[in-house]
Structure formats: structure tokens, C-alpha cells
Design an enzyme around this catalytic site. Structure first.
Site, PDB file in Angstrom:
ATOM      1  N   HIS A 309      -7.794  69.248 -39.500  1.00 56.57           N
ATOM      2  CA  HIS A 309      -7.940  68.122 -40.327  1.00 56.57           C
ATOM      3  C   HIS A 309      -6.460  68.045 -40.765  1.00 56.57           C
ATOM      4  CE1 HIS A 309      -9.384  66.051 -44.144  1.00 56.57           C
ATOM      5  NE2 HIS A 309     -10.375  66.240 -43.705  1.00 56.57           N
ATOM      6  N   ASP A 367     -17.378  67.918 -39.810  1.00 57.20           N
ATOM      7  CA  ASP A 367     -18.003  67.303 -38.660  1.00 57.20           C
ATOM      8  C   ASP A 367     -18.792  68.271 -37.637  1.00 57.20           C
ATOM      9  OD1 ASP A 367     -15.668  64.934 -39.221  1.00 57.20           O
ATOM     10  OD2 ASP A 367     -17.969  64.336 -38.891  1.00 57.20           O
TER      11      ASP A 367
HETATM   12  C1  SDX Z   1     -13.089  63.723 -40.417  1.00 58.25           C
HETATM   13  O1  SDX Z   1      -9.169  62.258 -43.461  1.00 58.25           O
HETATM   14  C2  SDX Z   1     -10.405  62.767 -43.566  1.00 58.25           C
HETATM   15  O2  SDX Z   1     -10.512  63.200 -44.905  1.00 58.25           O
HETATM   16  C3  SDX Z   1     -11.476  62.768 -42.431  1.00 58.25           C
HETATM   17  C4  SDX Z   1     -12.906  63.253 -42.970  1.00 58.25           C
HETATM   18  C5  SDX Z   1     -13.351  62.625 -44.179  1.00 58.25           C
HETATM   19  O3  SDX Z   1     -14.328  63.066 -44.843  1.00 58.25           O
HETATM   20  O4  SDX Z   1     -13.241  61.379 -44.228  1.00 58.25           O
HETATM   21  O5  SDX Z   1     -12.382  64.854 -43.380  1.00 58.25           O
HETATM   22  C6  SDX Z   1     -13.743  63.480 -41.802  1.00 58.25           C
HETATM   23  O6  SDX Z   1     -12.752  62.702 -39.951  1.00 58.25           O
HETATM   24  C7  SDX Z   1     -12.988  65.194 -40.178  1.00 58.25           C
HETATM   25  C8  SDX Z   1     -12.175  65.264 -38.822  1.00 58.25           C
HETATM   26  C9  SDX Z   1     -12.688  64.968 -37.686  1.00 58.25           C
HETATM   27  N1  SDX Z   1     -12.098  64.888 -36.220  1.00 58.25           N
HETATM   28  C10 SDX Z   1     -12.023  65.842 -35.560  1.00 58.25           C
HETATM   29  O7  SDX Z   1     -12.572  66.762 -35.579  1.00 58.25           O
HETATM   30  C11 SDX Z   1     -11.362  65.711 -34.242  1.00 58.25           C
HETATM   31  C12 SDX Z   1     -10.472  66.994 -33.738  1.00 58.25           C
HETATM   32  N2  SDX Z   1      -9.388  66.820 -34.670  1.00 58.25           N
HETATM   33  C13 SDX Z   1      -8.215  66.306 -34.433  1.00 58.25           C
HETATM   34  O8  SDX Z   1      -8.036  65.343 -33.742  1.00 58.25           O
HETATM   35  C14 SDX Z   1      -7.184  66.391 -35.567  1.00 58.25           C
HETATM   36  O9  SDX Z   1      -6.988  67.529 -36.031  1.00 58.25           O
HETATM   37  C15 SDX Z   1      -7.152  65.397 -36.572  1.00 58.25           C
HETATM   38  C16 SDX Z   1      -7.539  63.880 -36.080  1.00 58.25           C
HETATM   39  C17 SDX Z   1      -8.681  65.799 -37.377  1.00 58.25           C
HETATM   40  C18 SDX Z   1      -5.927  65.405 -37.408  1.00 58.25           C
HETATM   41  O10 SDX Z   1      -5.035  65.141 -36.728  1.00 58.25           O
HETATM   42  P1  SDX Z   1      -3.422  65.250 -37.332  1.00 58.25           P
HETATM   43  O11 SDX Z   1      -3.367  65.745 -38.713  1.00 58.25           O
HETATM   44  O12 SDX Z   1      -2.758  64.062 -36.977  1.00 58.25           O
HETATM   45  O13 SDX Z   1      -3.220  66.567 -36.539  1.00 58.25           O
HETATM   46  P2  SDX Z   1      -2.223  66.699 -35.183  1.00 58.25           P
HETATM   47  O14 SDX Z   1      -3.162  65.691 -34.456  1.00 58.25           O
HETATM   48  O15 SDX Z   1      -1.080  66.478 -35.451  1.00 58.25           O
HETATM   49  O16 SDX Z   1      -2.641  68.229 -34.984  1.00 58.25           O
HETATM   50  C19 SDX Z   1      -1.425  68.761 -35.262  1.00 58.25           C
HETATM   51  C20 SDX Z   1      -1.473  69.876 -33.920  1.00 58.25           C
HETATM   52  C21 SDX Z   1      -1.188  69.564 -32.785  1.00 58.25           C
HETATM   53  O17 SDX Z   1      -0.668  70.509 -32.018  1.00 58.25           O
HETATM   54  P3  SDX Z   1       1.350  70.460 -31.784  1.00 58.25           P
HETATM   55  O18 SDX Z   1       1.498  68.944 -31.439  1.00 58.25           O
HETATM   56  O19 SDX Z   1       1.485  70.841 -33.165  1.00 58.25           O
HETATM   57  O20 SDX Z   1       1.321  71.704 -30.986  1.00 58.25           O
HETATM   58  O21 SDX Z   1      -2.910  70.770 -33.959  1.00 58.25           O
HETATM   59  C22 SDX Z   1      -3.237  70.249 -32.584  1.00 58.25           C
HETATM   60  C23 SDX Z   1      -2.464  68.947 -31.989  1.00 58.25           C
HETATM   61  O22 SDX Z   1      -2.226  69.082 -30.677  1.00 58.25           O
HETATM   62  N3  SDX Z   1      -4.886  70.041 -32.595  1.00 58.25           N
HETATM   63  C24 SDX Z   1      -5.575  70.480 -31.917  1.00 58.25           C
HETATM   64  C25 SDX Z   1      -6.847  69.795 -32.605  1.00 58.25           C
HETATM   65  N4  SDX Z   1      -6.477  69.332 -33.617  1.00 58.25           N
HETATM   66  C26 SDX Z   1      -5.061  69.303 -33.696  1.00 58.25           C
HETATM   67  N5  SDX Z   1      -5.762  71.119 -30.843  1.00 58.25           N
HETATM   68  C27 SDX Z   1      -6.999  71.364 -30.270  1.00 58.25           C
HETATM   69  N6  SDX Z   1      -8.009  70.814 -30.715  1.00 58.25           N
HETATM   70  C28 SDX Z   1      -8.100  70.161 -31.995  1.00 58.25           C
HETATM   71  N7  SDX Z   1      -9.334  69.787 -32.562  1.00 58.25           N
END
Ligand code: SDX
Length: 432
Positions: A309, A367
């Protein structure tokens, strides 16, 4: 002026300095007001993804990612989940405080009496291909509400804003159910004013004219709780989309339709549908290590959907509440041996003990569990994000109303850092 709290920034190239005021908050981080920064220092600030940028001030929702706290108008989500209901929370978000008995009754009656659709709007569903994704239908039909309500399009008029908010909150379940019925070729079902908000939705989705339909109280209550948890979440991607669309003074129906569009993405509200599809893809507990390895592999675009998140770097408080409710629903619905749920719990256990996830504080988000409950309630996977959009419409219209009512409301117009080609002359095709 009293010793105002400021932050000073120095340009070490020119030695030029600027002292910027700090905007106070009631909870959470304060903000450096950079409004004068470009004019006086000649630089833009750069923050793709808005990791450190506050786009607005708001009194609606507060969340603390470290403590895993979520408040609606100051009330903790745990207390609202335990003691309130979705319609009362909708009132709270729109009007700022919990309603008394009479106010709640009149608000409930207003929402009930706006739940029908204009008969000619109903024909719009027939224009969609039978296997259209219900989110595509939602985007189109909600946007088309602006073709019907010319009596409430003066958004500077508080009464017009209020009736538009009521119409949107009231009609979302009817449009959602009609989208679902269209996708399965069944007749649309009219709202029933004697039912609760979620009871009505279940009836419009699952009843058929040929036989009586009994609403399962467990499903009705579980949906009401899930909807409370999804009402608002400060300036997430879809809410920011609604605010930006609204800042151009577009009508509220078009703005909410833009919010539905942004919510659809699997990185946002589409994650509940994507999470179930991911569990399907994993298929068996023995395959989990392979998929966790893929999620960690930078060369593999696979992500563990439902984990991570932008703000919660601790457990999502909604996930904790939903996880507990998931157990209860599966117990009471006697399908607690759902292999999908066992697989989800095993995935959660393995991921939470993996250094990669611990280091990056990737916990299950709302989710991850909501889709499991929707599945247990018999709601089809392609309707999961539609359910999310019904609940989030309350947050969207509350945030939109708050923005439009601001006295210094201006169109949102971010700038950029240009890194394209410098000026060059046109070359005639004969010389290329
Ligand atoms: C919702 O914003 C809100 O409030 C949203 C929400 C709401 O109520 O409106 O809460 C609802 O959208 C919840 C989120 C649902 N999405 C997912 O579950 C999709 C999977 N999650 C990721 O895509 C990601 O975690 C996000 C999009 C939720 C957040 O993205 P960020 O903040 O840009 O984080 P990031 O992608 O920069 O991740 C940081 C690190 C990265 O690794 P490094 O580059 O530091 O090595 O964590 C890794 C990412 O590669 N990472 C994951 C991961 N999520 C982040 N690796 C594997 N699996 C994952 N799910």
C-alpha cells in the site's frame, strides 16, 4: 507576525534563499506551502506519484500508515464498523457529524426515494455487448446521468450539489445491479423501498421475477460492513481523479464516472478482482513459493496483488477488520472449507515471513480479503470492483463537495520537467 513556523530552502548554486510557511494540521504531517516557490526561486518541485505531496487540505478522512489508523471525520474505523451502518456513515461524511434519529430517518428516506433510474436510462444497458465488463457499463451509465439531471448542474449552488450527491449515492446500487443483470442476460429488478441499502442491492442483483428471493441477513450485514470500510481513503488515485476533474467545474456525474475509471485499475480498486484471479492462477498451496519468487523478481512483472500500500507501512486496519469478518462469513455460510480462503491464508503466512515483504512492509491490504468475502456471498469476480465503487461513491461525492465549496477553489494544473528535444527546424520530406 508571531514566530510563524517556516522552512528555509537555499539554492547552493546562487545562494538565494526562500522562507516558506508551514501549513498546520490537526493530525499527521504538516506541509510546507510551496505556492511561491516557482515565482521566487524559478524551480518546480518534482514528486512523481506524489509520495511527499499534499494536493489539498481536507476534514474528511485521516489515515496514519505507520500506526495503521483510519478515521472518518475523527471517528475510528473500528468503532464505525462495530456500531454504525453504511447509510449513517454516508451522512457523517456528507454533513460532518453523526445524525440524530430524525436526521438519519429523513436522510435514509431521501436516499431510498432516489434509487430508481429514469426509464429511458434503462435502455442504455441494452447498447452494451452482452459480455461487457460491468465496470465498463458503470463508467458509461454513471457518466450519462449528466444527460438527465439538468435541474442540478449549477455546482456553485449548494442545493444542486446536495441533490446530485443524493442521486449518485442512491442510484449506484441500481446501476451496479443492472450492469450485472445485463451481463447475465436477466431482466433488471426495480429497487424495493422496504429493504436496506445492501438488502436492496442483493435483491436487485440476485432476485428473478419467476420466484421469491430471500435476502441472507449474513450477506446483508457483511456487505454493509465492507461498504463502511471502503467509503473513503483520503487522496487515493480515484479520489484525486474526481477532485481534478471537479476542479475544472465539470458536472458531478462526469466527475464520479472519472473516479470509477481510475478505480478500475488492478493497482487500485481493481486489485480485489485481480487478487482472486491471482489465487486462481496459483491454484494450489504447493505453487505459492514459485509465485512469491516471481513477485520478488524485478524482471518479472508479476506482483502479489492484494499486498502493499502506498500509505500503510503497517497492517491496513481495514484488512484486519475484513479478515475477522471473512472468518465469520465463511463459518456462518458453512462454506468455510473454501480452498481459495485456505490458499489465501497460506499465501499471507508465507509472504509475511519472507524477508523481501518484511523489508518492504508489504502487508495484505483491504483488497486481499474483500474479494474472498464477495466470492463467499456469491458475487461474481467481475463485480468486485463495482462493489468497491458503490461504497467509494460516498467518499468521492464528499471530497468533490468539499473541494467545490472551498472559497479559493482553482483548477488543478500540475507542471512538468520537460526532457524532450530542444527547439529544431522542420525538415522537408525530400531531405529526410
Ligand atoms: C487500494 O491509495 C489508496 O488508499 C488505495 C486504497 C483505497 O482505499 O483507495 O487503499 C485501495 O488500491 C489498495 C491497493 C491495491 N493494490 C494492490 O494490491 C496491487 C499490488 N500492490 C502494488 O502494486 C503496490 O503495493 C501499490 C500500487 C499498492 C503501492 O505502490 P507504491 O507505493 O508505488 O509502492 P511500490 O510499487 O513503489 O513498491 C515498493 C516496493 C517495490 O520494490 P523495490 O523497487 O523497493 O525493490 O515494494 C515492491 C515494489 O516492487 N512491491 C511489491 C508489491 N507491492 C510493492 N512486490 C511484490 N508484490 C507486491 N504486491
Amino acid at each position: 507576525m508571531m514566530n510563524e513556523h517556516t522552512v528555509t530552502i537555499t539554492d547552493n548554486k546562487t545562494g538565494k534563499q526562500i522562507e516558506l510557511p508551514v501549513k498546520q494540521s490537526t493530525l499527521g504531517p504538516q506541509a510546507v506551502d510551496i505556492g511561491r516557490f516557482f515565482r521566487e526561486m524559478g524551480y518546480f518541485t518534482y514528486d512523481p506519484g506524489f509520495l511527499s505531496t499534499a494536493s489539498c487540505q481536507s476534514e474528511l478522512t485521516y489515515l496514519d500508515g505507520e500506526k495503521g489508523e483510519l478515521l472518518y471525520r475523527g471517528y475510528p474505523i473500528e468503532q464505525l464498523a462495530e456500531q454504525s451502518n453504511f447509510i449513517e456513515v454516508a451522512y457523517l461524511m456528507l454533513y460532518g457529524d453523526l445524525p440524530g434519529k430524525d436526521n438519519l430517518e429523513s436522510f435514509t428516506n431521501i436516499i431510498v426515494r432516489h434509487s430508481m433510474l429514469n426509464e429511458s436510462l434503462k435502455r442504455l444497458f441494452g447498447g452494451f455487448h452482452h459480455d461487457a465488463h460491468p465496470m465498463a457499463t458503470m463508467v458509461g451509465v454513471v457518466g450519462s446521468l449528466s444527460a438527465f439531471y439538468h435541474d442540478s448542474t449549477d455546482i456553485r449552488n449548494i442545493d444542486h450539489r446536495e441533490i446530485a450527491a443524493h442521486r449518485l449515492i442512491a442510484k449506484m446500487p441500481t446501476i451496479a445491479a443492472a450492469s450485472y443483470k445485463h451481463s447475465i442476460g436477466e431482466p433488471q429488478v426495480y429497487p424495493d423501498n422496504s429493504l436496506s441499502y445492501t438488502g436492496n442491492l442483493l435483491n436487485m442483483m440476485f432476485s428473478v421475477p419467476c420466484e421469491p428471493y430471500e435476502i441472507n441477513p449474513i450477506a446483508e450485514k457483511a456487505l454493509d460492513l465492507i461498504f463502511i470500510l471502503h467509503v473513503d481513503h483520503e487522496q487515493n488515485a480515484s479520489t484525486s481523479t474526481v477532485r481534478l476533474a471537479g476542479s475544472s467545474l465539470a458536472n458531478p456525474f462526469a466527475c464520479i464516472s472519472s473516479g470509477i475509471t481510475a478505480l478500475w485499475g488492478p493497482a487500485h480498486g481493481g486489485a480485489n478482482e485481480a487478487a482472486l484471479n491471482m489465487l486462481d492462477q496459483i491454484g494450489d498451496i504447493s505453487n505459492i513459493p514459485k509465485f512469491v519468487a516471481r513477485a520478488k523478481d524485478k524482471n518479472d512483472e508479476f506482483r502479489l496483488v492484494g499486498f502493499g500500500h502506498r500509505v500503510y507501512k503497517n497492517y491496513d486496519p481495514r484488512a484486519r477488520l475484513i479478515r475477522k469478518m471473512c472468518h465469520e462469513v465463511l463459518e456462518k455460510l458453512e462454506n468455510n472449507n473454501d480452498p481459495m480462503f485456505e490458499l489465501a491464508l497460506k499465501l499471507e503466512e508465507i509472504a509475511l515471513n519472507d524477508e523481501y515483504f518484511i523489508e518492504r512492509k508489504l502487508y495484505p491490504n483491504v483488497d486481499f480479503y474483500s474479494g474472498l468475502i464477495y466470492k463467499a456471498l456469491g458475487i461474481p469476480t467481475n463485480m468486485f470492483t463495482v462493489m468497491f465503487s458503490i461504497a467509494r461513491t460516498v467518499g468521492w461525492v464528499a471530497q468533490w463537495s468539499e473541494m467545490i465549496a472551498e472559497h479559493n477553489q482553482r483548477i488543478g494544473r500540475p507542471r512538468q520537467v520537460y526532457v524532450g528535444p530542444t527547439m529544431r527546424d522542420y525538415v522537408d520530406i525530400s531531405k529526410r
